[in-house]
Design a protein around this motif. Structure first.
Motif: not given
Length: 599
Positions: A353-358, A461-465
């Motif tokens: 899944k692409q991270i839309r917002r960090e 966790y990913n960059k979108a937490l």
């Protein structure tokens, strides 16, 4: 005539989408076969067999280079962590999927600032000549290496179709005893039935479409929707009145796709009826955040502790189910037992899944002020590492967190310093103390948040937490006649201990189908309401290669992530082929797999 032409045109247009879909599927299968053929060619250019493991960073770097990659030290460290001891062929294939081959444009970019004569400048013609020459040399060498590896692979037809090489070696005594023990005489004969009933396993000994196969067995199992079907997990009122113990834990996804988790020891002072359960738990501190781990399958394997792992004794595993809770109930003698959590990996894997917002960790007001999202994540981490669930962190619990995020433990002296500066009760860190400690360490990093992100990503966790690479769970133990005690011992992969337990459970409780007349090669298939697991047993004195084809399965997801592949099984050994689960539990699912012995 006009009507006929219109009818033909209509028929043609109706077939077009189906033809395109079929062509796309064939193209995808061809790409998969080509990819794994190239993987194997590169692997065999360094190792004698795909059963050999990568045992060092240097070997990993070498085999990646053989596959056309140019790994940096950072890339190698990403897949070879402090906990890594070996990587197998499956791991190697996974890494190649993540790391793109070196391109000519990348090489040109890397050499864009070269000053050959150290004069501070370089003529355009010289630079162009240097870079193009080097790139041509590199690409030619890379292509030649691949060509040589493929030619080497083609020489031996027995190696040509081998795509996978992960296997579990067990002792010859274990493999032979399990295989001979679990093939009832009636199971050695196959019967054809006119109709396939739900939950029925159908087999065939005809040769499949696999190339040049010596023999094959097909297994088809039709399963109903399992979302509302639950086994009788009796955690009845009587059991709730028993003495009990509990502990939390977590599955984590490593960079190489391997799954690690906490392992436990269970202590019983005397013989007692015991009920053991496991289920994923929700931690969300913020509404609206997804909780993908709640659909992850969980299980426990209970093993009697012995002096050596080779002398493993499987007591039982969690087959009973009540919604998301899986359990086991039975009699246990007094003593010490291993309790090992397990998930198939069908629904717990790397997300594309692409991270839309960090997510922001701190406010940009000049001072270090943690955002609401960051505080919520820290609070969730506290819940994950508070293994006994008492609302405080002991030194041992905190060290699971420290080892996971930094690879170092906190000693008694450092813990005493924490006690002087942060809120503790009874020598255990409170939630507020944990928050203050981590916020202080974060503030010391200034505006550099890289180490902070590293800690968060280590915890899943990913960059979108979003918690996408961790699955927290809860274990409960009820005992009728004594006070049970469960203790987390380590955080690591299940290893040979778990693999052997899975093989034993499938061989003991699954359907056994021999693939050859001598019954040296046996396929074991175990099914429950929620998963199907297959195991191959090879009690012959030579290795064998089994080709698997799952293309006729419907509404299924496999931990392998592939429809067709092949497995190399060492002599006198057993190994897990695959785990399969329904993609949508609310719908019927059909497991259909053809196993073929390759020459």
């Amino acid at each position: 005539m006009a009507g006929s032409q219109e009818s033909n045109a209509s028929l043609f247009s109706d077939q077009t989408p189906s033809q395109e879909s079929s062509q796309a599927k064939r193209s995808q299968n061809y790409e998969e076969e080509t990819f794994y053929k190239n993987c194997r060619a590169a692997y065999l250019a360094v190792f004698k067999s795909s059963l050999e493991n990568i045992k060092s960073k240097e070997q990993l770097c070498l085999v990646l280079q053989q596959a056309g990659r140019n790994p940096s030290q950072k890339t190698v460290n990403k897949y070879w962590t402090l906990q890594t001891t070996t990587l197998n062929f499956d791991d190697f294939c996974f890494i190649l999927k993540q790391e793109e081959p070196v391109r000519k444009t990348e090489l040109l970019k890397a050499f864009a600032k070269i000053d050959v004569n150290n004069e501070g400048c370089i003529l355009h013609s010289e630079l162009h000549k240097l870079l193009t020459t080097f790139c041509k040399l590199y690409m030619t060498t890379n292509e030649q290496c691949l060509k040589n590896a493929l030619e080497k692979l083609e020489v031996d037809s027995k190696l040509k179709r081998q795509q996978f090489g992960s296997q579990l070696e067990t002792s010859s005594e274990l493999a032979t005893s399990l295989i001979s023990k679990t093939i009832p005489k009636t199971a050695r004969k196959t019967e054809s039935k006119p109709m396939l009933k739900r939950g029925h396993c159908k087999t065939s000994s005809q040769c499949s479409s696999a190339p040049s196969c010596k023999a094959s067995v097909s297994s088809t199992i039709s399963m109903g929707a399992s979302s509302n079907k639950h086994s009788k997990l009796i955690e009845a009122n009587a059991a709730k009145e028993w003495q009990h113990a509990q502990s939390k834990g977590c599955f984590f996804l490593e960079e190489n796709g391997e799954i690690i988790s906490h392992k436990y020891k269970l202590f019983l002072s005397q013989r007692s009826t015991v009920c053991i359960t496991i289920n994923p738990v929700n931690l969300r501190q913020m509404e609206g955040k997804p909780s993908p781990w709640l659909v992850v399958d969980t299980a426990l394997y209970i093993l009697k502790e012995n002096e050596t792992e080779e002398n493993i004794q499987l007591v039982g595993f969690t087959e009973l189910r009540n919604k998301e809770v899986f359990g086991w109930r039975g009699e246990l003698e007094g003593g010490v037992y291993w309790v090992i959590p397990f998930t198939t990996g069908c629904r717990f894997r790397k997300s594309k899944k692409q991270i839309r917002r960090e997510a922001k960790l701190v406010h940009g007001d000049g001072e270090f002020t943690a955002t609401k999202e960051f505080r919520a994540a820290l609070s969730e981490i506290f819940e994950m590492i508070d293994l006994d669930g008492n609302g405080f962190l002991s030194l041992e619990e905190n060290n699971f967190f420290e080892m996971r995020t930094s690879g170092e433990k906190c000693d008694e002296e450092a813990w005493a310093i924490c006690k002087e500066n942060f809120d503790m009760k009874n020598n255990e860190l409170t939630r507020q103390g944990f928050m203050d400690l981590n916020l202080m360490e974060a503030s010391q990093q200034g505006r550099d948040l890289s180490s902070l992100w590293m800690t968060l990503q280590s915890m899943g966790y990913n960059k979108a937490l979003e918690l996408t690479e961790a699955c927290p769970f809860s274990i409960r133990v009820y005992a009728e006649k004594c006070k049970p005690r469960i203790q987390p011992v380590c955080l690591e992969a299940g290893g040979e201990q778990l693999k052997t337990a899975i093989c034993m459970s499938v061989a003991n409780k699954g359907d056994a189908k021999p693939m050859d007349a001598s019954e040296n090669i046996v396929i074991y298939t175990y099914k429950s309401d929620t998963r199907i697991t297959s195991v191959i047993g090879n009690k012959s004195e030579s290795k064998t290669v089994i080709h698997l084809n799952n293309e006729q399965s419907r509404n299924c997801v496999s931990n392998r992530g592939l429809n067709t592949f092949a497995i190399e099984v060492a002599s006198n050994s057993m190994m897990v082929c695959q785990h399969v689960m329904p993609q949508n539990e609310q719908e019927e699912w059909i497991y259909s797999c053809v196993y073929s012995i390759l020459p």
